[in-house]
Design an enzyme around this catalytic site. Structure first.
Site, short mmCIF file in Angstrom:
data_model
loop_
_atom_site.label_atom_id
_atom_site.label_comp_id
_atom_site.label_asym_id
_atom_site.label_seq_id
_atom_site.Cartn_x
_atom_site.Cartn_y
_atom_site.Cartn_z
N LEU A 132 -6.32 -8.13 1.37
CA LEU A 132 -6.53 -9.24 2.31
C LEU A 132 -6.75 -8.77 3.74
O LEU A 132 -6.15 -7.79 4.20
CB LEU A 132 -5.41 -10.28 2.22
N CYS A 158 -3.06 -1.70 9.01
CA CYS A 158 -3.46 -1.00 7.78
C CYS A 158 -4.31 0.24 8.01
O CYS A 158 -3.87 1.36 7.72
CB CYS A 158 -4.21 -1.97 6.87
N THR A 192 0.86 -1.19 0.00
CA THR A 192 0.00 0.00 0.00
C THR A 192 0.89 1.23 0.00
O THR A 192 1.74 1.38 0.89
CB THR A 192 -0.91 -0.01 1.25
N GLU A 216 -6.61 -9.89 7.72
CA GLU A 216 -6.02 -10.88 8.60
C GLU A 216 -7.13 -11.77 9.14
O GLU A 216 -8.24 -11.32 9.40
CB GLU A 216 -5.26 -10.19 9.73
C1 UDX Z 1 -8.05 -4.19 6.55
C2 UDX Z 1 -8.98 -4.24 5.32
O1 UDX Z 1 -10.21 -4.85 5.69
C3 UDX Z 1 -8.32 -5.03 4.21
O2 UDX Z 1 -9.13 -5.04 3.06
C4 UDX Z 1 -6.97 -4.39 3.90
O3 UDX Z 1 -6.30 -5.12 2.91
C5 UDX Z 1 -6.11 -4.30 5.16
O4 UDX Z 1 -6.82 -3.63 6.18
P1 UDX Z 1 -7.42 -5.89 8.52
O5 UDX Z 1 -6.43 -4.89 9.00
O6 UDX Z 1 -7.03 -7.32 8.48
O7 UDX Z 1 -7.90 -5.52 7.02
O8 UDX Z 1 -8.69 -5.75 9.47
P2 UDX Z 1 -10.25 -5.52 9.34
O9 UDX Z 1 -10.96 -6.80 9.40
O10 UDX Z 1 -10.56 -4.62 8.23
O11 UDX Z 1 -10.53 -4.78 10.72
C6 UDX Z 1 -9.88 -3.55 11.01
C7 UDX Z 1 -10.24 -3.04 12.36
O12 UDX Z 1 -11.56 -2.54 12.36
C8 UDX Z 1 -10.19 -4.07 13.49
O13 UDX Z 1 -9.55 -3.49 14.60
C9 UDX Z 1 -11.64 -4.36 13.79
O14 UDX Z 1 -11.84 -4.72 15.12
C10 UDX Z 1 -12.28 -3.03 13.47
N1 UDX Z 1 -13.70 -3.11 13.10
C11 UDX Z 1 -14.08 -3.78 12.00
C12 UDX Z 1 -14.65 -2.49 13.88
O15 UDX Z 1 -14.33 -1.86 14.89
N2 UDX Z 1 -15.96 -2.56 13.51
C13 UDX Z 1 -16.36 -3.22 12.41
O16 UDX Z 1 -17.57 -3.23 12.14
C14 UDX Z 1 -15.41 -3.86 11.62
#
Ligand code: UDX
Length: 475
Positions: free
Chosen positions: A179, A295, A147, A181
């Site tokens: 992606l 991210c 990114t 995690e």
């Molecule tokens: C994210 C993006 O989803 C992904 O597409 C990108 O490539 C990388 O960043 P990731 O970091 O794995 O992925 O986590 P994600 O599942 O998106 O969750 C991010 C954060 O948001 C977490 O801390 C999660 O707890 C929080 N979250 C998510 C909320 O607080 N509320 C929600 O409804 C969804």
């Protein structure tokens, strides 16, 4: 007849190209075997490609070659071992070998937040591209996956031009990844779209061949993976725009949580009710402690920094607000803890000395061992700073958490963490915590008080078991 809007794009016509190595399918390399590169390398071997993963970290490479995944990601171990055994996959610290092997080289190194500001640190991109380019002896395609700030692909192209003879005709393309995690294997094997930023028909054809395994798998499962072929700038922006949107959606519902807190509403019911509107959708609408991880937080900051440089800072000013809403949730938990424990807050925040608090959860979300920018761990540190004796348990993240915040007390089980505590804070929604029995836990604690930082517990059940319950954005 109704014409759908926006009009669906026809599948672009992709030219067939022969890989420069002479192999029938392009041989692919992934530079940087962190979360992104390791997962991609393993999954592309699973799709049938000949794959080489490169990293400068000899320890990591030795582990991967021995069949050990350095991260916690469901399903990845088995795929690693299977593809090492099949001889399609290997890992190396030798950049010369990597350059010789590949037709398509994916750059998967980290782009962390700069130590001196909000922008992205591109030093790993520069180092990996330069060392690879210097050793290329035939035509190849270098594809950025990390990114990055918009404009990076053009800069990478210049770097490549500087370090390779023009007659080799080495080209550059950009193909962001999405992606998540915990779902990384499926997100790579079964992505919901492939985006490529290309400048030539050859790059387009080579990149299509390098993704053909994904399209073929989809066809066998009666699915389609949409392909978006675009220019460099758009390809780079797609990734940060997607993450900015997700972050905004989470902060939007957390802003509603603040209004609910002030007015007596219940944000969980509000989210359900608005989520039924398909234009809004119910995903990423979970109010709670907010977003963390490697991210979302850094990407929205880097995006603002880049927009500022480009003279479009105004357009992304709202992302600053998105960040602030997100960070305010952490202090809200501290405030709820103080309220439940009957402690007053002064100008320096609450004084929690003499209290014992269990923190359940350290990772930034469940099903990962990643604690980078984890809201749970940040709150545990705040509680500790306020004087509480904090006992942390996480099903996978304790080792990483201990390295990141060594001053906290880490426990091996939920039971150890909650015993004799005055307050339990559930800060990551692991299934173990969601399904925990409030009656049994109630027998262990000194005081039945719980903060549900992820709105993941059954409030009625906990209340019936005699717990004083507080959720975020709930009455
Ligand atoms: C994210 C993006 O989803 C992904 O597409 C990108 O490539 C990388 O960043 P990731 O970091 O794995 O992925 O986590 P994600 O599942 O998106 O969750 C991010 C954060 O948001 C977490 O801390 C999660 O707890 C929080 N979250 C998510 C909320 O607080 N509320 C929600 O409804 C969804």
């Amino acid at each position: 007849m109704t014409i759908p809007y926006p009009n669906p794009q026809p599948m672009p016509v992709i030219p067939a190209v022969t890989p420069p190595s002479g192999a029938s399918r392009p041989r692919v390399t992934f530079l940087g075997t962190g979360y992104l590169g390791a997962t991609y390398a393993i999954c592309y071997a699973e799709l049938g490609y000949e794959v080489l993963g490169f990293d400068v970290d000899a320890d990591k490479i030795a582990k991967l070659n021995a069949g050990e995944v350095p991260i916690h990601e469901p399903g990845l171990d088995e795929l690693l071992r299977r593809n090492l055994a099949a001889g399609r996959l290997r890992f190396s610290t030798d950049i010369g070998e990597t350059a010789d092997f590949g037709d398509v080289h994916f750059i998967c190194v980290g782009t962390p937040q700069r130590a001196d500001g909000m922008g992205a640190d591109l030093s790993y991109v520069e180092a990996s591209v330069t060392s690879l380019a210097q050793r290329l002896t035939r035509k190849a395609l270098i594809v950025g996956k990390s990114t990055v700030p918009v404009g990076t692909a053009e800069w990478v192209e210049q770097l490549v031009g500087k370090h390779t003879p023009t007659d080799l005709g080495v080209e550059v393309a950009w193909s962001p990844e999405f992606l998540q995690e915990g779902f990384a294997v499926d997100d790579v094997l079964r992505p919901n779209r492939i985006v490529v930023g290309v400048k030539s028909e050859w790059a387009n054809g080579m990149l299509y061949a390098a993704h053909k395994g994904v399209f073929d798998l989809a066809a066998t499962e009666d699915r389609e993976v949409p392909l978006v072929v675009t220019d460099f700038a758009t390809a780079e922006l797609v990734k940060v725009a997607a993450n900015a949107f997700l972050a905004t959606k989470i902060s939007f519902i957390n802003a509603m949580a603040e209004v609910c807190e002030a007015s007596g509403g219940d944000v969980t019911q509000l989210a359900r009710a608005i989520g039924y509107d398909p234009r809004i959708g119910n995903r990423f609408l979970q109010a709670g402690l907010g977003f963390g991880g490697a991210c979302l937080p850094k990407d929205i900051r880097a995006f603002q920094a880049r927009a500022q440089e480009l003279g479009a800072g105004e357009a992304l000013r709202f992302l600053h607000e998105v960040d602030l809403i997100n960070l305010r949730r952490r202090t809200r938990v501290l405030q709820l803890a103080a309220d439940l424990l009957g402690r007053r807050s002064g100008p320096a925040g609450p004084d929690l000395s003499g209290t014992r608090i269990a923190v359940l959860g350290a990772t930034f979300k469940p099903n990962t061992d990643d604690v980078r920018d984890a809201p749970a761990l940040a709150v545990a540190a705040l509680l500790h700073k306020a004087g509480a004796d904090v006992h942390v348990f996480d099903p996978q993240g304790v080792e990483n958490a201990r390295r990141a915040v060594p001053e906290l007390q880490y426990e091996a089980t939920i039971t150890d963490a909650v015993t004799d505590t005055d307050l339990v804070c559930v800060l990551t929604e692991w299934a173990d915590f969601r399904n925990a029995d409030p009656v049994a836990l109630g027998e262990l604690v000194a005081g039945r008080r719980v903060v549900d930082g992820r709105n993941c517990l059954d409030a009625a059940l906990w209340t019936q078991a005699g717990w004083e319950y507080r959720g975020l954005g709930r009455p």
